[in-house]
Design an enzyme around this catalytic site. Structure first.
Site, mmCIF file in Angstrom:
data_model
loop_
_atom_site.group_PDB
_atom_site.id
_atom_site.type_symbol
_atom_site.label_atom_id
_atom_site.label_comp_id
_atom_site.label_asym_id
_atom_site.label_seq_id
_atom_site.Cartn_x
_atom_site.Cartn_y
_atom_site.Cartn_z
ATOM 1 N N PHE A 295 57.056 15.402 13.803
ATOM 2 C CA PHE A 295 57.179 15.955 12.448
ATOM 3 C C PHE A 295 56.879 17.454 12.393
ATOM 4 O O PHE A 295 56.052 17.948 13.149
ATOM 5 C CB PHE A 295 56.258 15.201 11.489
ATOM 6 C CG PHE A 295 56.587 13.742 11.390
ATOM 7 C CD1 PHE A 295 55.776 12.787 11.993
ATOM 8 C CD2 PHE A 295 57.718 13.319 10.718
ATOM 9 C CE1 PHE A 295 56.092 11.435 11.930
ATOM 10 C CE2 PHE A 295 58.045 11.973 10.632
ATOM 11 C CZ PHE A 295 57.237 11.025 11.245
ATOM 12 N N ASP A 296 57.567 18.146 11.445
ATOM 13 C CA ASP A 296 57.309 19.567 11.203
ATOM 14 C C ASP A 296 56.375 19.755 10.015
ATOM 15 O O ASP A 296 55.653 20.749 9.932
ATOM 16 C CB ASP A 296 58.627 20.299 10.868
ATOM 17 C CG ASP A 296 59.692 20.069 11.920
ATOM 18 O OD1 ASP A 296 60.878 19.941 11.551
ATOM 19 O OD2 ASP A 296 59.313 19.954 13.102
ATOM 20 N N THR A 297 56.435 18.815 9.041
ATOM 21 C CA THR A 297 55.629 18.921 7.817
ATOM 22 C C THR A 297 54.764 17.667 7.642
ATOM 23 O O THR A 297 55.284 16.547 7.766
ATOM 24 C CB THR A 297 56.534 19.076 6.578
ATOM 25 O OG1 THR A 297 57.347 20.237 6.736
ATOM 26 C CG2 THR A 297 55.715 19.219 5.303
#
Ligand SMILES: O=C(O)[C@H](O)[C@H](O)COP(=O)(O)O
Ligand SMILES: [Mg+2]
Length: 296
Positions: free
Chosen positions: A19-21
């Site tokens: 995940f990035d966020t």
């Protein structure tokens, strides 16, 4: 698909890489009452060092985003107001942008300073917080509908009083045009070792007495989903909602098209997470603090 349990270093590495966020609930995930969840600040710092985007999404309307920035700082956690979404803020945005609330009207607040500050920041004046004086059957006649009240807002209120509830009731029961808004309807509030009545429990006094149903702003309801997912232009497939409650946090993530991670430091336990029919979390783990073992 059954929620996947994360328990090893390589589980944590794959989660972080996936995940990035990361969107974080607060009560029950980062803190419980006055106590910070062990190693949660270090885990958040590790995610920042790895370039992850962090967002905080709380149903607790007692504090404004400014107050939350100060609370995070006291706990040694870096967070800015534009990363924080509270149900009080979602209520202010809803009244300003969707309900187009008449600024000549006032909002009667059964709740804390968080609601008051967020509403006043969008130009809506509030009353109610001063109504804590005792009242009796003989003095109840003093409590009358106020034609300038255009909305009653109900949230968690640690200074709840019969006088406030009476004011809220007469405005809602005798003026059907008066908006009835709840910041959230969580049944309980995790406050450390024990659970306490949640905002939803306080709200039930007014839904019962007025026989009116409020519009609820907080997780998992559309106003909060729209306020967060749309304003942040999240890539749902690369975003993970981390919470401690299935009927608010996990359902919020599911409705936002996000992946979800439930931790066991707040409301939900393993049996609830694995129960048939429960909102299905993508993952679950003991504590956010466990991610801190990844270090740099
Ligand atoms: O009663 C309440 O208001 C809730 O228990 C509280 O708001 C939950 O906060 P969150 O877990 O969403 O941070
Ligand atoms: Mg929580």
């Amino acid at each position: 698909m059954a929620p996947a349990r994360l328990a090893t270093r390589s589980d944590y590495e794959s989660l972080v890489d996936r995940f990035d966020t990361f969107l974080f609930d607060c009560d029950g995930v980062i803190w419980n009452g006055a106590a910070v969840v062990p190693n949660a600040p270090a885990a958040l710092e590790m995610l920042r060092r790895r370039g992850k985007r962090l967002v905080f999404v709380t149903n607790n309307s007692a504090k404004s985003r400014r107050d939350y920035v100060a609370k995070f700082a006291r706990l040694g956690i870096q967070a800015s107001a534009d990363e924080i979404f509270s149900s009080a803020y979602a209520t202010a945005v809803y009244l300003r942008d969707v309900a187009k609330f008449d600024p000549a009207k006032k909002a009667y607040v059964v709740g804390g300073s968080g609601i008051r500050q967020e509403l006043e920041d969008v130009g809506i004046s509030t009353i109610g917080h001063e109504d804590t004086a005792p009242v009796s059957l003989e003095s109840l006649h003093e409590v009358v509908p106020d034609p300038d009240v255009g909305a009653v807002i109900c949230g968690i209120d640690y200074d709840i009083s019969y006088r406030k509830l009476a004011h809220a009731h007469v405005n809602l029961a005798e003026n059907r045009d008066c908006l009835f808004i709840a910041t959230n309807d969580d049944r309980t509030l995790p406050g450390g070792k024990h659970m306490y009545p949640g905002s939803g429990a306080l709200l039930s006094v007014l839904t019962h007495s007025t026989q009116r149903a409020p519009l609820v702003m907080g997780k998992p309801n559309p106003p909060m989903v729209e306020c967060v997912v749309q304003s942040l232009r999240l890539d749902p497939d690369r975003s993970c909602m981390v919470g401690d409650r299935l009927d608010t946090d996990v359902l919020f993530g599911i409705r936002g098209g996000l992946r979800t991670l439930c931790v066991l430091t707040g409301v939900a336990d393993e049996a609830a997470i694995l129960a048939p029919g429960a909102p299905a979390a993508s993952y679950y783990m003991a504590s956010l603090g466990d991610l801190a073992e990844l270090g740099g």
